[in-house]
Design a protein around this motif. Structure first.
Motif, PDB file in Angstrom:
ATOM      1  N   LEU A  82      19.538  -7.276   1.525  1.00 18.16           N
ATOM      2  CA  LEU A  82      18.817  -6.575   2.209  1.00 18.16           C
ATOM      3  C   LEU A  82      17.286  -6.607   2.126  1.00 18.16           C
ATOM      4  N   ILE A  83      16.549  -6.884   3.064  1.00 18.15           N
ATOM      5  CA  ILE A  83      14.831  -7.085   3.130  1.00 18.15           C
ATOM      6  C   ILE A  83      14.358  -6.662   4.377  1.00 18.15           C
ATOM      7  N   ARG A  84      13.740  -5.515   4.162  1.00 12.73           N
ATOM      8  CA  ARG A  84      13.141  -4.768   5.471  1.00 12.73           C
ATOM      9  C   ARG A  84      12.056  -5.401   5.745  1.00 12.73           C
ATOM     10  N   PHE A  85      11.983  -5.212   7.030  1.00 16.90           N
ATOM     11  CA  PHE A  85      10.536  -6.061   7.595  1.00 16.90           C
ATOM     12  C   PHE A  85       9.369  -5.176   7.695  1.00 16.90           C
ATOM     13  N   GLU A  86       9.644  -3.908   7.536  1.00 19.18           N
ATOM     14  CA  GLU A  86       8.851  -2.816   7.102  1.00 19.18           C
ATOM     15  C   GLU A  86       8.303  -2.303   8.413  1.00 19.18           C
ATOM     16  N   THR A  87       7.468  -3.152   9.053  1.00 16.27           N
ATOM     17  CA  THR A  87       6.847  -2.755  10.493  1.00 16.27           C
ATOM     18  C   THR A  87       6.992  -4.104  11.134  1.00 16.27           C
ATOM     19  N   ARG A 134       6.406 -14.391   6.992  1.00 18.20           N
ATOM     20  CA  ARG A 134       6.914 -14.610   5.650  1.00 18.20           C
ATOM     21  C   ARG A 134       8.336 -13.811   5.417  1.00 18.20           C
ATOM     22  N   ARG A 135       8.150 -12.732   5.854  1.00 18.53           N
ATOM     23  CA  ARG A 135       9.446 -11.928   5.697  1.00 18.53           C
ATOM     24  C   ARG A 135      10.324 -12.110   6.501  1.00 18.53           C
ATOM     25  N   LEU A 136       9.962 -12.585   7.971  1.00 21.85           N
ATOM     26  CA  LEU A 136      11.030 -12.917   8.872  1.00 21.85           C
ATOM     27  C   LEU A 136      11.451 -14.307   8.491  1.00 21.85           C
ATOM     28  N   LEU A 157      22.180  -8.019  -2.765  1.00 24.26           N
ATOM     29  CA  LEU A 157      20.868  -7.954  -3.610  1.00 24.26           C
ATOM     30  C   LEU A 157      19.577  -7.473  -2.699  1.00 24.26           C
ATOM     31  N   SER A 158      18.607  -6.837  -3.311  1.00 21.86           N
ATOM     32  CA  SER A 158      17.521  -6.338  -2.297  1.00 21.86           C
ATOM     33  C   SER A 158      16.412  -6.478  -3.376  1.00 21.86           C
ATOM     34  N   CYS A 159      15.827  -7.840  -3.394  1.00 22.40           N
ATOM     35  CA  CYS A 159      14.802  -8.017  -4.485  1.00 22.40           C
ATOM     36  C   CYS A 159      13.637  -8.857  -3.875  1.00 22.40           C
ATOM     37  N   GLY A 160      13.457  -8.635  -2.667  1.00 24.35           N
ATOM     38  CA  GLY A 160      12.292  -9.177  -1.825  1.00 24.35           C
ATOM     39  C   GLY A 160      12.351 -10.722  -1.412  1.00 24.35           C
ATOM     40  N   ILE A 161      11.335 -11.362  -1.571  1.00 23.52           N
ATOM     41  CA  ILE A 161      11.348 -12.793  -0.627  1.00 23.52           C
ATOM     42  C   ILE A 161      11.773 -13.711  -1.972  1.00 23.52           C
ATOM     43  N   LEU A 181      22.064  -4.105  -5.656  1.00 25.12           N
ATOM     44  CA  LEU A 181      21.162  -4.407  -6.777  1.00 25.12           C
ATOM     45  C   LEU A 181      19.740  -4.443  -6.198  1.00 25.12           C
ATOM     46  N   GLN A 182      18.903  -3.418  -6.477  1.00 22.79           N
ATOM     47  CA  GLN A 182      17.638  -3.410  -5.832  1.00 22.79           C
ATOM     48  C   GLN A 182      16.518  -3.288  -7.025  1.00 22.79           C
ATOM     49  N   SER A 183      15.425  -4.211  -6.660  1.00 23.68           N
ATOM     50  CA  SER A 183      14.476  -4.144  -7.626  1.00 23.68           C
ATOM     51  C   SER A 183      13.086  -4.341  -7.012  1.00 23.68           C
ATOM     52  N   GLY A 184      11.975  -4.336  -7.882  1.00 24.10           N
ATOM     53  CA  GLY A 184      10.635  -4.644  -7.181  1.00 24.10           C
ATOM     54  C   GLY A 184      10.651  -6.222  -6.788  1.00 24.10           C
ATOM     55  N   GLU A 185       9.428  -6.849  -6.569  1.00 24.17           N
ATOM     56  CA  GLU A 185       9.688  -8.022  -6.213  1.00 24.17           C
ATOM     57  C   GLU A 185       8.840  -8.888  -7.445  1.00 24.17           C
ATOM     58  N   SER A 186       9.614  -9.536  -8.277  1.00 26.47           N
ATOM     59  CA  SER A 186       9.169  -9.970  -9.505  1.00 26.47           C
ATOM     60  C   SER A 186      10.082 -11.073 -10.040  1.00 26.47           C
ATOM     61  N   TYR A 201      13.084  -0.706   8.733  1.00 30.22           N
ATOM     62  CA  TYR A 201      11.756  -0.337   8.629  1.00 30.22           C
ATOM     63  C   TYR A 201      11.594   1.073   8.256  1.00 30.22           C
ATOM     64  N   MET A 202      10.209   1.245   7.816  1.00 37.16           N
ATOM     65  CA  MET A 202       9.949   2.728   7.656  1.00 37.16           C
ATOM     66  C   MET A 202       9.530   3.341   9.007  1.00 37.16           C
ATOM     67  N   VAL A 203       9.393   4.562   9.097  1.00 33.81           N
ATOM     68  CA  VAL A 203       8.995   5.388  10.436  1.00 33.81           C
ATOM     69  C   VAL A 203       7.998   6.277  10.087  1.00 33.81           C
ATOM     70  N   LEU A 260       0.664  -1.082   0.076  1.00 35.01           N
ATOM     71  CA  LEU A 260       0.038   0.175  -0.050  1.00 35.01           C
ATOM     72  C   LEU A 260       0.774   1.225  -0.159  1.00 35.01           C
ATOM     73  N   TYR A 261       2.018   1.160   0.522  1.00 36.90           N
ATOM     74  CA  TYR A 261       2.882   2.342   0.640  1.00 36.90           C
ATOM     75  C   TYR A 261       3.740   2.783  -0.696  1.00 36.90           C
ATOM     76  N   CYS A 262       3.905   1.668  -1.433  1.00 38.56           N
ATOM     77  CA  CYS A 262       4.758   1.886  -2.430  1.00 38.56           C
ATOM     78  C   CYS A 262       4.652   2.314  -3.676  1.00 38.56           C
ATOM     79  N   PRO A 272      12.021   7.432   6.553  1.00 35.24           N
ATOM     80  CA  PRO A 272      10.717   7.895   6.729  1.00 35.24           C
ATOM     81  C   PRO A 272       9.807   7.523   5.789  1.00 35.24           C
ATOM     82  N   PHE A 273       8.448   7.133   6.054  1.00 33.46           N
ATOM     83  CA  PHE A 273       7.322   6.787   5.104  1.00 33.46           C
ATOM     84  C   PHE A 273       7.033   8.158   4.598  1.00 33.46           C
ATOM     85  N   ILE A 274       6.904   8.246   3.347  1.00 33.52           N
ATOM     86  CA  ILE A 274       6.575   9.321   2.641  1.00 33.52           C
ATOM     87  C   ILE A 274       5.389   8.903   1.453  1.00 33.52           C
ATOM     88  N   PRO A 275       4.379   9.410   1.910  1.00 39.81           N
ATOM     89  CA  PRO A 275       3.222   9.041   0.856  1.00 39.81           C
ATOM     90  C   PRO A 275       3.402   9.493  -0.383  1.00 39.81           C
TER      91      PRO A 275
HETATM   92  N1  SAH Z   1      11.270  -5.165  -3.451  1.00 36.70           N
HETATM   93  C1  SAH Z   1      12.483  -5.059  -2.661  1.00 36.70           C
HETATM   94  C2  SAH Z   1      13.005  -3.831  -2.318  1.00 36.70           C
HETATM   95  C3  SAH Z   1      12.020  -2.893  -1.808  1.00 36.70           C
HETATM   96  S1  SAH Z   1      12.254  -0.996  -2.092  1.00 36.70           S
HETATM   97  C4  SAH Z   1      11.647  -5.731  -1.181  1.00 36.70           C
HETATM   98  O1  SAH Z   1      10.545  -5.990  -1.190  1.00 36.70           O
HETATM   99  O2  SAH Z   1      12.374  -5.765  -0.236  1.00 36.70           O
HETATM  100  C5  SAH Z   1      13.260  -0.431  -0.592  1.00 36.70           C
HETATM  101  C6  SAH Z   1      12.302  -0.052   0.424  1.00 36.70           C
HETATM  102  O3  SAH Z   1      11.757   1.307   0.133  1.00 36.70           O
HETATM  103  C7  SAH Z   1      11.388  -0.807   1.011  1.00 36.70           C
HETATM  104  O4  SAH Z   1      11.611  -1.884   1.717  1.00 36.70           O
HETATM  105  C8  SAH Z   1      10.450   0.038   1.772  1.00 36.70           C
HETATM  106  O5  SAH Z   1      10.885   0.221   3.145  1.00 36.70           O
HETATM  107  C9  SAH Z   1      10.882   1.671   1.128  1.00 36.70           C
HETATM  108  N2  SAH Z   1       9.617   2.377   0.595  1.00 36.70           N
HETATM  109  C10 SAH Z   1       8.691   1.776  -0.312  1.00 36.70           C
HETATM  110  N3  SAH Z   1       7.640   2.875  -0.248  1.00 36.70           N
HETATM  111  C11 SAH Z   1       8.248   3.719   0.532  1.00 36.70           C
HETATM  112  C12 SAH Z   1       7.571   4.996   0.796  1.00 36.70           C
HETATM  113  N4  SAH Z   1       6.329   5.461   0.075  1.00 36.70           N
HETATM  114  N5  SAH Z   1       8.196   5.909   1.547  1.00 36.70           N
HETATM  115  C13 SAH Z   1       9.416   5.755   2.041  1.00 36.70           C
HETATM  116  N6  SAH Z   1      10.155   4.369   1.966  1.00 36.70           N
HETATM  117  C14 SAH Z   1       9.325   3.581   1.056  1.00 36.70           C
END
Ligand code: SAH
Length: 335
Positions: free
Chosen positions: A143-148, A165-167, A121-125, A89-94, A184-186, A51-53, A215-218
């Motif tokens: 790199l794989i953030r747990f986001e919250t 699943r992320r953990l 690498l940072s490409c998700g699960i 190297l970062q990408s969406g999860e695809s 994580y995002m804050v 929802l945030y991305c 920081p989370f940025i809408p």
């Molecule tokens: N697809 C990979 C890489 C994610 S993109 C994955 O799923 O791990 C890198 C990071 O950007 C995300 O993990 C998330 O924490 C951050 N991000 C995504 N949307 C954001 C937003 N709206 N504001 C701030 N950070 C965001």
């Protein structure tokens, strides 16, 4: 300090006091050195709908791209010739990049840099088996953030995918002896101070090698477009807290923090962060990797990004290190 002590200190201190202490701890371990990681956003294709991305799959306004293998390798080699030794190297999860392709790219990078670089690498699960193949091909870090850390909020924000699943992915990576990064995002909608503290405690319990906090940025093209955009304070406090909990880990001053505040990255480096990530994605693609709006560094090429960071660093009294910058957390293993 023990976990409880750090949390108490965090609760009772101003941002300035926290930053001062965190910077002190950081300099005791890393001196004034700041490690560089060349970031290549190699594809914005994504099968997920977080929802945030901004690059979630149901944002039709995104112009999707995928760098060719050659473009990725060329970007890495340009960075390498500028002195960078670590590439992310970062990408969406695809599944648009097959495992075979990713492994081949990793092998090539290792070969062309005479095994003298670190690859993240940072490409998700992926499955553990897939993470193993990537590791064997030469990938050193993931790199794989747990986001919250809040399971209900996580599932909502990640559109149905569980925190568990992320953990599991993080545990798999640790078992495979990757240098493992999460974070994580804050300032997410629904987040409380208690959740923020739990986010930090989760990082501590996972004994992470690297912790990325931003920081989370809408983003205007996502369901969270009307959410509050917080100021930089929350993110800076989170960085300081993490430095105090995990003194030996690598903590980047993220692009997101530089995007909500002109001096955000400098402030992060004075609050406990010790890593900068120049964006060396070929310029023509940069504007299509907008996870959030008003992202910085999308007009200039990689060399200019490095130059700009050098100037910024001067003001902070820190110095660039061209080492690979392995995590010291691994050495001491946070027994
Ligand atoms: N697809 C990979 C890489 C994610 S993109 C994955 O799923 O791990 C890198 C990071 O950007 C995300 O993990 C998330 O924490 C951050 N991000 C995504 N949307 C954001 C937003 N709206 N504001 C701030 N950070 C965001």
């Amino acid at each position: 300090m023990e976990l409880k002590e750090v949390i108490e200190f965090y609760k009772n201190s101003s941002q300035d006091i926290l930053a001062k202490k965190a910077n002190e701890v950081c300099e005791q371990i890393y001196g004034k050195k700041i490690f560089l990681r060349g970031l290549i956003e190699f594809s914005n294709l994504c099968d997920r709908d977080c929802l945030y991305c901004g690059i979630r799959k149901s944002n039709p306004k995104v112009i999707r791209y995928k760098l060719t293998e050659k473009e990725i390798i060329d970007a890495v080699m340009l960075g390498y010739s500028a002195g960078l030794k670590t590439f992310v190297l970062q990408s969406g999860e695809s599944k648009n990049y097959s495992l075979t392709e990713l492994c081949r790219i990793s092998e090539k990078i290792k070969k062309l840099t005479d095994n003298n670089s670190a690859l993240t690498l940072s490409c998700g699960i992926f499955t553990k088996k897939e993470y193993r193949s990537l590791k064997l091909s030469g990938v050193d870090r993931y790199l794989i953030r747990f986001e919250t850390s809040d399971p209900v909020l996580h599932k909502y924000l990640r559109n149905g995918i569980s925190l568990k699943r992320r953990l599991k992915a993080i545990e798999d990576l640790k078992e495979l002896e990757y240098e493992t990064g999460s974070g994580y995002m804050v300032g997410l909608p629904g987040e409380t101070e208690e959740i923020r503290i739990n986010n930090a405690i989760l990082c501590y319990k996972l004994k992470l090698d690297m912790i990325g906090i931003g920081p989370f940025i809408p983003h205007p093209e996502t369901p969270l477009k009307k959410s509050i955009k917080h100021n930089i304070g929350l993110a800076l406090k989170a960085i300081s807290l993490i430095r105090l909990l995990l003194p030996y880990s690598n903590i980047p001053a993220t692009t997101a923090i530089g995007s909500i505040d002109k001096e955000g990255r400098e402030k992060a480096l004075k609050s406990g962060a010790n890593v900068l990530m120049p964006n060396i994605t070929p310029v023509k693609y940069k504007k299509n990797y907008l996870l959030y709006p008003d992202k910085i560094c999308i007009e200039e090429n990689g060399a200019d990004c490095i130059r700009c960071l050098k100037i910024k660093l001067k003001k902070t009294g820190k110095v660039i290190s061209y080492e690979k910058g392995d995590s010291k957390a691994k050495e001491i293993n946070y027994a």
